[in-house]
Design a protein around this motif. Sequence first.
Motif, short mmCIF file in Angstrom:
data_model
loop_
_atom_site.label_atom_id
_atom_site.label_comp_id
_atom_site.label_asym_id
_atom_site.label_seq_id
_atom_site.Cartn_x
_atom_site.Cartn_y
_atom_site.Cartn_z
N CYS A 84 0.83 -1.21 0.00
CA CYS A 84 0.00 0.00 0.00
C CYS A 84 0.86 1.26 0.00
CB CYS A 84 -0.94 0.00 1.20
SG CYS A 84 -2.30 -1.18 1.07
N ARG A 116 2.32 1.46 -3.35
CA ARG A 116 1.31 1.40 -4.41
C ARG A 116 1.72 0.44 -5.52
NH1 ARG A 116 -3.13 5.12 -4.59
NH2 ARG A 116 -3.27 6.07 -2.53
N LEU A 123 -7.41 -0.28 -1.69
CA LEU A 123 -6.78 1.03 -1.82
C LEU A 123 -6.74 1.48 -3.28
CD1 LEU A 123 -5.04 3.25 -0.22
CD2 LEU A 123 -3.06 2.01 -1.11
N ASP A 140 -10.42 2.42 -4.78
CA ASP A 140 -11.20 3.46 -4.11
C ASP A 140 -12.24 2.88 -3.15
OD1 ASP A 140 -11.70 6.14 -3.55
OD2 ASP A 140 -13.39 6.22 -4.94
N HIS A 158 -0.13 7.04 5.64
CA HIS A 158 -0.54 7.00 4.24
C HIS A 158 -1.98 6.51 4.10
CE1 HIS A 158 -0.18 6.51 -0.09
NE2 HIS A 158 -0.53 5.23 0.02
N TYR A 213 -5.45 8.59 2.95
CA TYR A 213 -6.35 8.04 1.92
C TYR A 213 -7.79 7.98 2.43
CZ TYR A 213 -8.79 4.39 -0.70
OH TYR A 213 -9.73 3.67 -1.40
N ARG A 243 -11.25 9.93 1.15
CA ARG A 243 -12.49 9.27 0.71
C ARG A 243 -13.69 9.82 1.46
NH1 ARG A 243 -14.28 5.01 1.44
NH2 ARG A 243 -15.25 4.49 -0.54
#
Length: 316
Positions: free
Chosen positions: A198, A201, A262, A265, A297, A301, A305
């Motif tokens: 994560c 990425r 992740l 979304d 991180h 995120y 959202r």
Amino acid sequence: MRILVVGAGAVGGYFGARLVQAGRDVDFLVRPPRAELLRERGLILRTVDGATERIPVRPVTADLLRPEYDLVVLAVKSYGLEGAVADLAPAMGPNTVVVPFLNGMRHLDVLVDRFGLDRVYGGVSMVMTRLGDSGEIVEVGKMGELVYGPLGRTPVVALEQVHKALHGAAFTARTAEDIRQEMWDKWVFLASLGAATCLMRAPIGRVNRAPGGSEFSASMFAEAMAVATAAGYPPGERIRALADRIIGDTERETSTSMYWDLTHDNPVEGDHIVGDLVARGRELGVPTPLLSLAHTHLSVYTAGRENPPATAPVTP
């Protein structure tokens, strides 16, 4: 034995469907829209071999529950735990046990506080599935195992009875003498792999092929292992060998469900899987700089959202 499966997603839906196919007496506790869908078409499982299985199931909603179950299998994402516990509470009679298959450890405290030590088991699930866009369960790899054991010395349903209810379906089911160690082992492995993929990425093979990548992923696992050791649950040789093979891999595109969420979304289990490990490390005096960075991180995120900015200012 009457079984209530809480959740019909990638984990609960998969194992619950296999139990139904094995002839067990199973209900699925779901929200009303999901219940209507399951009544209409059943649970749909798309296997890794390309087959499509349609399994008729019995969905129930929280308002219809009665304390008539022997075994409650709790398989929801950690961010749905509070609501799931409130919904399943009417199903918990004096001789009912709940076996949770969530990641991490924090949910055990919630369940024991609500239902008592002798009505709660610990559990570990190993499966490679995800929920498809239409609510179907998609098998992305051949893996299916449940591990379970009581937390207290005098569970209201004996381990032998729980095992009889869960084994003999189309997955591996086994008991554990020390279920907390089994849970810590999975947590260390999953948190390390999830945090590394994560934060970067990317799947772990791509991470390890990058300059410094192998050292980074190995350090992530070392931090998690240090927390577990300080907590009294040092990972054994089996989990270390698994980490060497998978977290140290340089070829495969291996990741976790948290990485999938992740990058698609979806909500993530950042607090439960990574954040709680960081918090325990802090309490035990174990530094976790990489895990802490990954948790930051994931938290950024999640905040994005939940509260997306109206506009995205650009600095010239």
